[in-house]
Write a protein that holds these residues in place. Structure first.
Motif, PDB file in Angstrom:
ATOM      1  N   GLU A 121       0.818  -1.220   0.000  1.00 18.00           N
ATOM      2  CA  GLU A 121       0.000   0.000   0.000  1.00 18.00           C
ATOM      3  C   GLU A 121       0.854   1.274   0.000  1.00 18.00           C
ATOM      4  OE1 GLU A 121      -2.776  -0.328   3.215  1.00 18.00           O
ATOM      5  OE2 GLU A 121      -3.945  -1.885   2.210  1.00 18.00           O
ATOM      6  N   ASP A 122       2.027   1.158  -0.644  1.00 21.59           N
ATOM      7  CA  ASP A 122       2.906   2.316  -0.821  1.00 21.59           C
ATOM      8  C   ASP A 122       2.782   2.768  -2.279  1.00 21.59           C
ATOM      9  OD1 ASP A 122       4.899   4.193  -1.091  1.00 21.59           O
ATOM     10  OD2 ASP A 122       6.487   2.976  -0.198  1.00 21.59           O
ATOM     11  N   LEU A 123       1.733   3.555  -2.544  1.00 21.69           N
ATOM     12  CA  LEU A 123       1.463   3.953  -3.925  1.00 21.69           C
ATOM     13  C   LEU A 123       2.485   4.954  -4.449  1.00 21.69           C
ATOM     14  CD1 LEU A 123      -2.418   4.166  -4.203  1.00 21.69           C
ATOM     15  CD2 LEU A 123      -0.879   2.537  -5.286  1.00 21.69           C
ATOM     16  N   ALA A 124       3.069   5.753  -3.568  1.00 25.32           N
ATOM     17  CA  ALA A 124       4.115   6.684  -4.022  1.00 25.32           C
ATOM     18  C   ALA A 124       5.330   5.904  -4.512  1.00 25.32           C
ATOM     19  CB  ALA A 124       4.518   7.626  -2.887  1.00 25.32           C
ATOM     20  N   GLY A 125       5.690   4.838  -3.793  1.00 23.34           N
ATOM     21  CA  GLY A 125       6.796   3.990  -4.224  1.00 23.34           C
ATOM     22  C   GLY A 125       6.493   3.295  -5.533  1.00 23.34           C
ATOM     23  N   ALA A 126       5.272   2.754  -5.655  1.00 23.71           N
ATOM     24  CA  ALA A 126       4.865   2.096  -6.897  1.00 23.71           C
ATOM     25  C   ALA A 126       4.881   3.081  -8.058  1.00 23.71           C
ATOM     26  CB  ALA A 126       3.471   1.493  -6.734  1.00 23.71           C
ATOM     27  N   ALA A 127       4.402   4.297  -7.800  1.00 20.29           N
ATOM     28  CA  ALA A 127       4.346   5.321  -8.854  1.00 20.29           C
ATOM     29  C   ALA A 127       5.732   5.687  -9.360  1.00 20.29           C
ATOM     30  CB  ALA A 127       3.630   6.563  -8.345  1.00 20.29           C
ATOM     31  N   ALA A 128       6.729   5.685  -8.456  1.00 21.89           N
ATOM     32  CA  ALA A 128       8.105   5.989  -8.871  1.00 21.89           C
ATOM     33  C   ALA A 128       8.593   4.955  -9.879  1.00 21.89           C
ATOM     34  CB  ALA A 128       9.023   6.031  -7.662  1.00 21.89           C
ATOM     35  N   SER A 129       8.253   3.683  -9.650  1.00 20.81           N
ATOM     36  CA  SER A 129       8.647   2.625 -10.583  1.00 20.81           C
ATOM     37  C   SER A 129       7.839   2.698 -11.872  1.00 20.81           C
ATOM     38  CB  SER A 129       8.478   1.251  -9.925  1.00 20.81           C
ATOM     39  OG  SER A 129       9.354   1.114  -8.818  1.00 20.81           O
ATOM     40  N   TRP A 130       6.546   3.028 -11.769  1.00 20.02           N
ATOM     41  CA  TRP A 130       5.723   3.197 -12.976  1.00 20.02           C
ATOM     42  C   TRP A 130       6.263   4.334 -13.845  1.00 20.02           C
ATOM     43  CZ3 TRP A 130       0.786   3.044  -9.500  1.00 20.02           C
ATOM     44  CH2 TRP A 130       0.471   1.703  -9.201  1.00 20.02           C
TER      45      TRP A 130
END
Length: 336
Positions: A121-130
């Protein structure tokens, strides 16, 4: 406990030395910290320091060493069942592969990082990879795929209320679309939305000059010369005020010193010409031409930048030269 605290202090010291660009002493401090954490069997801290060493090596262009450290950190975090640090290690590995143009290795690394971040549930981290997946798709010419990843990153950052990430995503997407003539107006709107977010933050943190440059390119394509010129000026001014500009100038110190000395002592011009020709051969033709105009009497920074269409790096070099010459002149003319 004392050894563990010494290891932590060594790690903080290494972080500071890395930030200052003192990579040799930073490595020594990290290695000392590693030794301490190994001795007290603090595996989590040991793995974290391995990741930091990887970043240190990557900053120096030592990609093989960086990859090795990141992989070691990744293995440790997997054994410890630490998902978030594991995701970070996957993302860091992706950056190494991206910088070395190993696209087939970079993409799965970023996908794995994003998957774990999302599970945590770390969407900021996921967004960095996206966002990085979008960049890879853009570089490889798959524009529709790049747009999909950019939009996914933007939405993820919105949910996470990571407004800096939203701004970067909007700016990146605007830059992608501004090369598609039928979507130039959409690109402008995205860039302006990014700019409105940038203005609420520290200009250096937001790197606001990048958005100004994108808007200048869009204005050029929309035949709005006045707006394009204004945006380029704003990009130069905000970049020139950034604290990190001093780090960029440091690598050009000898060259800048030579120009400043020649401006004060024209007899050194023949020696400088050799350096100028060398710079021309390395592709710095616009900057060299601007410097010659400056030595010929033109002292206005804006005119020199606009006249030769200097990029941001050239512009801050030119500004530093002008300021130093003016400072030297003021000291020489002081009474007494």
């Amino acid at each position: 406990q004392i050894k563990r605290e010494i290891g932590r202090v060594q790690t903080h010291l290494a972080d500071i030395l890395t930030e200052k660009g003192d990579y040799s002493n930073a490595k020594t401090a990290y290695e000392a910290a590693l030794s301490m954490m190994s001795e007290v069997e603090d595996t989590k801290s040991f793995a974290t320091i391995l990741g930091k060493l990887g970043t240190l090596e990557k900053l120096q262009g030592h990609h093989k060493e960086a990859e090795q450290h990141y992989k070691q950190a990744l293995t440790q975090f997997q054994q410890l069942n630490k998902p978030k640090p594991e995701a970070t290690a996957w993302h860091q590995l992706g950056t190494v592969y991206q910088e070395t143009k190993q696209w087939k290795a970079a993409e799965p690394a970023y996908r794995k990082a994003a998957e774990i971040f999302k599970q945590q549930e770390d969407l900021a981290g996921a967004a960095a990879s996206w966002n990085q997946l979008a960049q890879i798709s853009q570089i490889r010419g798959n524009l529709s795929k790049a747009e999909k990843w950019y939009r996914k990153a933007i939405e993820g950052n919105k949910v996470a209320e990571n407004w800096l990430g939203v701004s970067i995503g909007l700016s990146n997407l605007a830059d992608l679309l501004q090369n598609q003539p039928e979507r130039i107006e959409e690109a402008r709107q995205l860039a302006e939305a990014s700019l409105s977010l940038d203005k609420t933050r520290d200009p250096a943190e937001a790197e606001i000059w990048k958005t100004y440059l994108i808007l200048s390119k869009i204005a050029d394509k929309q035949k709005d010369a006045t707006a394009a010129k204004t945006y380029r000026r704003l990009a130069r001014e905000t970049k020139a005020k950034c604290a990190k500009r001093h780090q960029q100038l440091q690598q050009h110190k000898k060259f800048i010193d030579a120009v400043v000395q020649t401006a004060t002592h024209p007899k050194l011009r023949k020696q400088l010409e050799l350096m100028l020709r060398q710079r021309e051969e390395k592709g710095w033709r616009k900057l060299v031409k601007a410097i010659r105009q400056f030595l010929g009497g033109e002292k206005n920074w804006e005119k020199l930048c606009d006249g030769e269409c200097l990029d941001l790096e050239d512009a801050i070099i030119m500004q530093d030269i002008i300021q130093r010459v003016e400072n030297n002149h003021s000291k020489t003319n002081q009474p007494g």
